[in-house]
Every structure is written in C-alpha cells, then in structure tokens.
Design a protein around this motif. Sequence first.
Motif, mmCIF file in Angstrom:
data_model
loop_
_atom_site.group_PDB
_atom_site.id
_atom_site.type_symbol
_atom_site.label_atom_id
_atom_site.label_comp_id
_atom_site.label_asym_id
_atom_site.label_seq_id
_atom_site.Cartn_x
_atom_site.Cartn_y
_atom_site.Cartn_z
ATOM 1 N N ASP A 64 1.051 -1.177 -0.044
ATOM 2 C CA ASP A 64 -0.062 0.069 -0.088
ATOM 3 C C ASP A 64 0.899 1.159 0.028
ATOM 4 O O ASP A 64 1.606 1.451 0.892
ATOM 5 N N PRO A 65 0.700 1.908 -1.071
ATOM 6 C CA PRO A 65 1.778 3.141 -0.974
ATOM 7 C C PRO A 65 1.658 4.261 -0.033
ATOM 8 O O PRO A 65 2.705 4.695 0.363
ATOM 9 N N ALA A 66 0.469 4.272 0.691
ATOM 10 C CA ALA A 66 0.309 5.186 1.889
ATOM 11 C C ALA A 66 1.174 4.567 3.019
ATOM 12 O O ALA A 66 1.535 5.374 3.823
ATOM 13 N N THR A 67 1.506 3.431 2.950
ATOM 14 C CA THR A 67 2.430 2.975 4.256
ATOM 15 C C THR A 67 3.923 2.683 4.151
ATOM 16 O O THR A 67 4.562 2.465 4.940
ATOM 17 N N ILE A 68 4.119 3.376 2.638
ATOM 18 C CA ILE A 68 5.650 2.974 2.354
ATOM 19 C C ILE A 68 6.196 4.714 2.954
ATOM 20 O O ILE A 68 5.838 5.758 2.562
ATOM 21 N N ASP A 69 7.480 4.513 3.543
ATOM 22 C CA ASP A 69 8.022 5.620 4.256
ATOM 23 C C ASP A 69 9.494 5.998 3.561
ATOM 24 O O ASP A 69 10.201 5.417 3.493
ATOM 25 N N VAL A 70 9.201 7.155 2.774
ATOM 26 C CA VAL A 70 10.536 7.671 2.026
ATOM 27 C C VAL A 70 10.980 8.718 2.738
ATOM 28 O O VAL A 70 10.305 9.816 2.960
ATOM 29 N N GLN A 71 12.208 8.728 3.109
ATOM 30 C CA GLN A 71 13.031 9.885 3.905
ATOM 31 C C GLN A 71 14.370 10.111 3.246
ATOM 32 O O GLN A 71 15.069 9.134 2.914
ATOM 33 N N ILE A 72 14.499 11.596 3.100
ATOM 34 C CA ILE A 72 16.076 11.847 2.730
ATOM 35 C C ILE A 72 16.582 12.668 3.983
ATOM 36 O O ILE A 72 15.916 13.592 4.423
ATOM 37 N N GLU A 73 17.857 12.295 4.538
ATOM 38 C CA GLU A 73 18.241 12.928 5.497
ATOM 39 C C GLU A 73 19.801 13.083 5.239
ATOM 40 O O GLU A 73 20.549 11.919 5.009
ATOM 41 N N LYS A 74 20.714 14.040 5.053
ATOM 42 C CA LYS A 74 21.872 14.402 4.723
ATOM 43 C C LYS A 74 22.289 13.568 3.490
ATOM 44 O O LYS A 74 23.089 12.889 3.669
ATOM 45 N N THR B 28 16.214 6.590 2.467
ATOM 46 C CA THR B 28 15.746 5.598 3.108
ATOM 47 C C THR B 28 14.456 5.257 2.645
ATOM 48 O O THR B 28 13.488 6.029 2.687
ATOM 49 N N ILE B 29 14.212 4.044 2.337
ATOM 50 C CA ILE B 29 12.567 3.503 1.889
ATOM 51 C C ILE B 29 12.440 2.333 2.910
ATOM 52 O O ILE B 29 12.986 1.396 2.959
ATOM 53 N N ALA B 30 11.288 2.619 3.635
ATOM 54 C CA ALA B 30 10.911 1.445 4.718
ATOM 55 C C ALA B 30 9.377 1.210 4.495
ATOM 56 O O ALA B 30 8.613 2.123 3.921
ATOM 57 N N GLY B 31 8.903 0.230 5.062
ATOM 58 C CA GLY B 31 7.479 -0.143 5.031
ATOM 59 C C GLY B 31 7.448 -1.617 5.349
ATOM 60 O O GLY B 31 8.313 -2.129 6.043
ATOM 61 N N GLU B 32 6.212 -2.038 5.030
ATOM 62 C CA GLU B 32 5.949 -3.447 5.531
ATOM 63 C C GLU B 32 4.963 -4.106 4.486
ATOM 64 O O GLU B 32 4.216 -3.435 3.903
ATOM 65 N N ARG B 33 5.250 -5.318 4.193
ATOM 66 C CA ARG B 33 4.512 -6.186 3.156
ATOM 67 C C ARG B 33 4.025 -7.130 3.731
ATOM 68 O O ARG B 33 4.371 -7.851 4.476
ATOM 69 N N LYS B 34 2.619 -7.058 3.553
ATOM 70 C CA LYS B 34 1.556 -7.981 4.241
ATOM 71 C C LYS B 34 1.290 -9.037 2.989
ATOM 72 O O LYS B 34 0.850 -8.696 2.026
ATOM 73 N N VAL B 35 1.623 -10.396 3.433
ATOM 74 C CA VAL B 35 1.179 -11.511 2.256
ATOM 75 C C VAL B 35 0.229 -12.237 2.643
ATOM 76 O O VAL B 35 -0.005 -12.632 3.884
ATOM 77 N N ASP B 36 -0.712 -12.594 1.909
ATOM 78 C CA ASP B 36 -1.857 -13.289 2.454
ATOM 79 C C ASP B 36 -1.587 -14.835 2.460
ATOM 80 O O ASP B 36 -1.878 -15.463 1.526
#
Lengths: 125, 145
Positions: B61-71, B75-83
């Motif tokens: 779900d793109p809403a749960t992907i956390d994209v951050q740029i610091e210095k 960083t790309i972080a998130g969780e993938r749920k598999v059925d």
Amino acid sequence: MSEKTAVRKEQEIDDKATLMPPVDVFEDAAGITLYADLPGVPKEGLNLQVDVDTLTIEGEISLNLPAEMEASHREIGLPRYRRVFTLSRELDREKVAAEFNQGVLKLRIPKAEHAQPRKIEVKVV
Amino acid sequence: MYRTLFSRDLFSELERLQREMQQSIDFSPSIRGLPRGGFPAMNIGHTPKSVEIYAFAPGVDPATIDVQIEKSVLTIAGERKVDLPAKEDKATIHIDERFAGRFRRVVTLPDDVDANAVAAQYRDGVLHISIPRREAAQARRIKIQ
C-alpha cells in the motif's frame, strides 16, 4: 547448421532471457491459489496461458525511463518475467480466475468437481 | 567442416550464464553495501538533471511506504503483508518465495541533489523516486566572448 542460423539462434536466446518471478502457491480442498510478483508490468503487458498441462506466466516490464538516463545500479536487469508450471490432471483449466493489482498476480485454479474430496460415510451394520 | 562436440546453442547458453553471474558479482561496492536480493529490488540511474530511483515493491500500500531523505541518504521503509492462508483452511503451502514483513533499504545520494523537490510515484508495483540535481551542479556551457 549453417553459421548464419547459429548466430540468429544466439540472438534469440538473448532476446528470450527472462527473470523468474517469485511465487507463493497454496492448496486447499477446493483448489490452488498462486501469487506471483511482477513489479513494473502493466495490465496490458501481462500474458497468461493455460495449455493442456502447463500454465505460463509472462510479463513485459514497462517503466517509462527518461530517455537520457544512464543506469548506475541495476538489480532488475532484464525487461521481462517468465515462469512455467505443470498443472496436474485434477485442476480445472476452464475455471482459472486471475486478478492483477499493483504488480501482484493472483490466480485461482479450482479442482474439477469429481476431484474434490468427498466424505465417505461408514455404515454400521 | 570443423564440427564441435557440443551444439552452438549450448555454448551460447553457457556464455549467457557466465555473463549473468559476472553481472551479479560486478558492481561498485558502496559503504552501505546495496546488497542484492534485498526487498525491494532497486534500479538506480541518473540524468544530467536528476537522480532516478526505482524500487520494485509490488503489492505494498503506497500510503504505508515511508520515504525519507536526510543528509543525502535516502531511506525507503515499510511493511509488506502477504496473504498466507488461515490455519483453519487446512491449506498446504507448496511454494513460499515472496517477501513478507518489514523492509528497509538505504541509498547514498550524490551531494548535489535537491532534497526539497523530490517526486515519488507508485505505479504497477514500482515506486519511482525522482530527485532533481541542483542547478549549480549541472554542466553549463561557457560562452567565449
């Protein structure tokens, strides 16, 4: 085999190099469910084929890369996926249902009615 | 005519295999590693005006992907749920290859990127992040008077 055909075959093999998509396959009493990861494949790039005893999943990646882009790191190094599975006899090819959403393909292949488990009653005499 | 023991096809097939193995070993090592086989798989490229990052994260779900740029570290972080099938379904798992769970990948960006003008888009299971480079870094043609 002449040299010309040999060269052409080599190119064909190169053209057909594919990535193998990861899959999950579950089976319950009523059928088989398959999930395949095909990121980058639009709906029109997906090609599913069910033959007598094989299921073929193919997908063409389309990313709309900027024209002047130079790749500096590549983990997905080929533009297409392909994976083939052998189907066993009890699966019903006519009733395969497919969903494709955000790069994930879900296939449901039900078992033919005669192959579904039946409970056998034990009579007490 | 000279004949080889094996067909040409076998050799071209072996060559292809060798090339693929070489490609998987041969990459410029970074201090953050960029390990292969991680999730999401990433392709990175650059144009004279931008850095383009493609993260292959299907079914997230793109809403749960956390994209951050610091210095200049992305960083790309998130969780993938598999059925996975529920236990009461009494299903058998035959193949279990797809990634499930939390993920996090870190990429070092060049110094000249403009972290304030990042564009991120999720389509067909691919997260595309485009980061423009600052104008000063872009090659300029100098007029000779």
